[in-house]
Design a protein around this motif. Structure first.
Motif, PDB file in Angstrom:
ATOM      1  N   GLN A   1      70.407  27.542 -18.463  1.00  0.00           N
ATOM      2  CA  GLN A   1      70.249  26.548 -19.512  1.00  0.00           C
ATOM      3  C   GLN A   1      70.977  25.254 -19.139  1.00  0.00           C
ATOM      4  OE1 GLN A   1      71.647  27.917 -23.278  1.00  0.00           O
ATOM      5  NE2 GLN A   1      70.696  26.266 -24.434  1.00  0.00           N
ATOM      6  N   ASP A   2      70.328  24.116 -19.416  1.00  0.00           N
ATOM      7  CA  ASP A   2      70.850  22.760 -19.209  1.00  0.00           C
ATOM      8  C   ASP A   2      70.773  22.276 -17.765  1.00  0.00           C
ATOM      9  OD1 ASP A   2      71.411  22.465 -21.924  1.00  0.00           O
ATOM     10  OD2 ASP A   2      73.432  23.278 -21.700  1.00  0.00           O
ATOM     11  N   GLU A   3      70.357  23.121 -16.825  1.00  0.00           N
ATOM     12  CA  GLU A   3      70.129  22.615 -15.473  1.00  0.00           C
ATOM     13  C   GLU A   3      68.915  21.693 -15.495  1.00  0.00           C
ATOM     14  OE1 GLU A   3      70.804  24.811 -11.704  1.00  0.00           O
ATOM     15  OE2 GLU A   3      70.714  26.581 -12.995  1.00  0.00           O
ATOM     16  N   HIS A   4      68.917  20.687 -14.622  1.00  0.00           N
ATOM     17  CA  HIS A   4      67.779  19.781 -14.602  1.00  0.00           C
ATOM     18  C   HIS A   4      67.379  19.461 -13.169  1.00  0.00           C
ATOM     19  CE1 HIS A   4      71.139  16.836 -14.350  1.00  0.00           C
ATOM     20  NE2 HIS A   4      70.285  16.168 -13.589  1.00  0.00           N
ATOM     21  N   VAL A   5      66.145  19.002 -13.025  1.00  0.00           N
ATOM     22  CA  VAL A   5      65.612  18.625 -11.729  1.00  0.00           C
ATOM     23  C   VAL A   5      64.754  17.386 -11.902  1.00  0.00           C
ATOM     24  CG1 VAL A   5      63.600  20.149 -11.962  1.00  0.00           C
ATOM     25  CG2 VAL A   5      64.325  19.434  -9.694  1.00  0.00           C
ATOM     26  N   ASP A   6      64.850  16.456 -10.969  1.00  0.00           N
ATOM     27  CA  ASP A   6      64.077  15.224 -11.013  1.00  0.00           C
ATOM     28  C   ASP A   6      62.906  15.314 -10.042  1.00  0.00           C
ATOM     29  OD1 ASP A   6      65.844  14.088 -12.827  1.00  0.00           O
ATOM     30  OD2 ASP A   6      67.120  13.261 -11.260  1.00  0.00           O
ATOM     31  N   MET A   7      61.740  14.911 -10.506  1.00  0.00           N
ATOM     32  CA  MET A   7      60.555  14.819  -9.657  1.00  0.00           C
ATOM     33  C   MET A   7      59.959  13.440  -9.874  1.00  0.00           C
ATOM     34  SD  MET A   7      58.773  18.563 -10.298  1.00  0.00           S
ATOM     35  CE  MET A   7      59.801  20.029 -10.520  1.00  0.00           C
ATOM     36  N   GLY A   8      60.473  12.463  -9.143  1.00  0.00           N
ATOM     37  CA  GLY A   8      60.045  11.089  -9.347  1.00  0.00           C
ATOM     38  C   GLY A   8      60.427  10.638 -10.741  1.00  0.00           C
ATOM     39  N   PRO A   9      59.467  10.125 -11.517  1.00  0.00           N
ATOM     40  CA  PRO A   9      59.779   9.659 -12.872  1.00  0.00           C
ATOM     41  C   PRO A   9      59.904  10.784 -13.890  1.00  0.00           C
ATOM     42  CG  PRO A   9      57.459   9.357 -12.433  1.00  0.00           C
ATOM     43  CD  PRO A   9      58.070   9.852 -11.146  1.00  0.00           C
ATOM     44  N   LEU A  10      59.736  12.020 -13.454  1.00  0.00           N
ATOM     45  CA  LEU A  10      59.810  13.165 -14.360  1.00  0.00           C
ATOM     46  C   LEU A  10      61.162  13.850 -14.229  1.00  0.00           C
ATOM     47  CD1 LEU A  10      56.345  14.821 -13.558  1.00  0.00           C
ATOM     48  CD2 LEU A  10      56.807  12.997 -15.188  1.00  0.00           C
ATOM     49  N   GLN A  11      61.830  14.049 -15.344  1.00  0.00           N
ATOM     50  CA  GLN A  11      63.061  14.842 -15.334  1.00  0.00           C
ATOM     51  C   GLN A  11      62.860  16.060 -16.236  1.00  0.00           C
ATOM     52  OE1 GLN A  11      66.976  13.945 -17.420  1.00  0.00           O
ATOM     53  NE2 GLN A  11      67.590  13.644 -15.286  1.00  0.00           N
ATOM     54  N   PHE A  12      63.026  17.247 -15.646  1.00  0.00           N
ATOM     55  CA  PHE A  12      62.904  18.498 -16.380  1.00  0.00           C
ATOM     56  C   PHE A  12      64.300  19.067 -16.628  1.00  0.00           C
ATOM     57  CE2 PHE A  12      58.879  18.175 -14.086  1.00  0.00           C
ATOM     58  CZ  PHE A  12      57.950  18.484 -15.070  1.00  0.00           C
ATOM     59  N   THR A  13      64.567  19.446 -17.867  1.00  0.00           N
ATOM     60  CA  THR A  13      65.815  20.107 -18.224  1.00  0.00           C
ATOM     61  C   THR A  13      65.482  21.460 -18.828  1.00  0.00           C
ATOM     62  OG1 THR A  13      66.896  17.988 -18.682  1.00  0.00           O
ATOM     63  CG2 THR A  13      67.937  19.966 -19.585  1.00  0.00           C
ATOM     64  N   VAL A  14      66.180  22.494 -18.404  1.00  0.00           N
ATOM     65  CA  VAL A  14      65.927  23.850 -18.885  1.00  0.00           C
ATOM     66  C   VAL A  14      66.557  24.025 -20.268  1.00  0.00           C
ATOM     67  CG1 VAL A  14      66.286  26.302 -18.465  1.00  0.00           C
ATOM     68  CG2 VAL A  14      65.856  24.750 -16.538  1.00  0.00           C
ATOM     69  N   LEU A  15      65.738  24.351 -21.242  1.00  0.00           N
ATOM     70  CA  LEU A  15      66.232  24.628 -22.591  1.00  0.00           C
ATOM     71  C   LEU A  15      66.450  26.113 -22.831  1.00  0.00           C
ATOM     72  CD1 LEU A  15      64.092  22.202 -24.806  1.00  0.00           C
ATOM     73  CD2 LEU A  15      66.380  21.854 -23.897  1.00  0.00           C
ATOM     74  N   ASN A  16      65.594  26.930 -22.235  1.00  0.00           N
ATOM     75  CA  ASN A  16      65.702  28.373 -22.440  1.00  0.00           C
ATOM     76  C   ASN A  16      65.183  29.071 -21.190  1.00  0.00           C
ATOM     77  OD1 ASN A  16      65.972  30.932 -23.479  1.00  0.00           O
ATOM     78  ND2 ASN A  16      64.673  30.607 -25.274  1.00  0.00           N
ATOM     79  N   ALA A  17      65.960  30.028 -20.688  1.00  0.00           N
ATOM     80  CA  ALA A  17      65.576  30.754 -19.479  1.00  0.00           C
ATOM     81  C   ALA A  17      65.960  32.214 -19.614  1.00  0.00           C
ATOM     82  CB  ALA A  17      66.253  30.156 -18.247  1.00  0.00           C
ATOM     83  N   GLU A  18      65.136  33.075 -19.028  1.00  0.00           N
ATOM     84  CA  GLU A  18      65.444  34.486 -18.953  1.00  0.00           C
ATOM     85  C   GLU A  18      66.236  34.745 -17.682  1.00  0.00           C
ATOM     86  OE1 GLU A  18      61.602  36.262 -18.989  1.00  0.00           O
ATOM     87  OE2 GLU A  18      61.350  36.067 -21.155  1.00  0.00           O
ATOM     88  N   SER A  19      66.415  36.010 -17.375  1.00  0.00           N
ATOM     89  CA  SER A  19      67.151  36.353 -16.160  1.00  0.00           C
ATOM     90  C   SER A  19      66.326  36.081 -14.913  1.00  0.00           C
ATOM     91  CB  SER A  19      67.550  37.830 -16.191  1.00  0.00           C
ATOM     92  OG  SER A  19      66.389  38.651 -16.251  1.00  0.00           O
ATOM     93  N   ARG A  20      64.979  36.019 -15.060  1.00  0.00           N
ATOM     94  CA  ARG A  20      64.117  35.888 -13.884  1.00  0.00           C
ATOM     95  C   ARG A  20      63.097  34.766 -13.976  1.00  0.00           C
ATOM     96  NH1 ARG A  20      62.940  42.169 -12.000  1.00  0.00           N
ATOM     97  NH2 ARG A  20      65.112  42.858 -12.091  1.00  0.00           N
ATOM     98  N   ARG A  21      63.012  34.094 -15.125  1.00  0.00           N
ATOM     99  CA  ARG A  21      62.055  32.992 -15.223  1.00  0.00           C
ATOM    100  C   ARG A  21      62.472  32.041 -16.328  1.00  0.00           C
ATOM    101  NH1 ARG A  21      57.723  33.637 -19.118  1.00  0.00           N
ATOM    102  NH2 ARG A  21      57.982  35.540 -20.343  1.00  0.00           N
TER     103      ARG A  21
END
Length: 284
Positions: A248-268
């Motif tokens: 949770q809260d990790e993020h990744v940038d892909m050009g103009p797109l920034q994705f932040t994890v709001l909810n994650a399981e143990s494997r996805r």
């Protein structure tokens, strides 16, 4: 050796959990690591682990994160005649519909489609008045935490609530299924075919995205060209960029797109926040 194995197999679940939690974790991250260790020792399976992760993270999510946006709501008018109402109910295939007056901010109640079945069967539609059948609507703010909403649903025995922003305008609706999906994973039924359900606008150039959204649908919706031969979903692409199952809260940038994890399981990943930024990556 055999005696040790027999002793281990004879331990109760509580005793085996006690072995894992022999020292108290200092924070939630520590709890999650201990739960992973317990799953690796076969104390419970991965599905149970994923539900525990979802339950731990649900208090960090608000109604705003999971609501059905206002443009996707199927509302009925308080003065709508049955000959116009029934075809819309049949086409929408929903079980509950907000009832509105002058506009979508004028919430009058909620109509349960099942309440009309006796009228259809017994031919009582000629005297139908929607005001006689609509029920009181539960109304909650966007900022309400999902754990509090789940408690509210349980105490009121409601399955749907209308959502309003700080100015009292209708933002959308939220169902008990939307909350439970954050704990148990996506609950698909025969009517979950609308790709717009993958995307929830939550602000200016900001969206919540269901991580299992296919890349092709994402590209079509946002006009992007994301692609990867190894994955088919947005969540899979985020995991590929990070190189691990994100927390949770990790993020990744892909050009103009920034994705932040709001909810994650143990494997996805389950739920992502997408922010669209200028191509140069600046905030302005």
């Amino acid at each position: 050796m055999a005696a040790q194995q027999d002793e281990g197999e004879s331990k109760t679940l509580l005793e085996r959990l006690g072995d894992v939690f022999s020292s108290a974790p200092e924070n939630r991250h520590g709890v999650m690591e201990m739960l992973r260790e317990a799953e690796e020792k076969d104390i419970f399976d991965v599905e149970a682990l994923n539900m525990m992760f979802g339950a731990l993270q649900v208090s960090d999510l608000s109604v705003r994160d999971v609501l059905i946006p206002r443009p996707q709501l199927k509302c009925v008018g308080v003065d709508q005649p049955p000959e116009a109402l029934l075809p819309m109910l049949i086409e929408a295939k929903h079980s509950r519909f907000p009832v509105i007056g002058d506009d979508e901010d004028d919430i009058r109640g909620v109509l349960h489609a099942k309440d009309l079945l006796p009228l259809v069967i017994n031919g009582g539609l000629s005297s139908f008045d929607i005001k006689d059948y609509m029920r009181a609507a539960a109304v909650v703010p966007e900022s309400m935490r999902l754990n509090a909403l789940l408690k509210e649903f349980r105490s009121s025995r409601q399955h749907m609530a209308l959502v309003v922003d700080e100015y009292g305008h209708t933002s959308g609706a939220v169902t008990i299924e939307d909350v439970l999906e954050q704990i148990v994973g996506d609950i698909e039924d025969e009517h979950d075919v609308n790709e717009e359900n993958f995307v929830n606008p939550v602000g200016d150039e900001t969206y919540n995205i269901k991580a299992h959204m296919p890349l092709d649908d994402f590209n079509e919706y946002f006009g992007t060209v994301l692609e990867d031969d190894e994955v088919e979903t947005v969540g899979g692409l985020v995991m590929r960029h990070l190189g691990h199952v994100p927390e949770q809260d990790e993020h990744v940038d892909m050009g103009p797109l920034q994705f932040t994890v709001l909810n994650a399981e143990s494997r996805r990943v389950r739920l992502l926040r997408l922010e669209l930024r200028p191509a140069d990556g600046s905030a302005d």
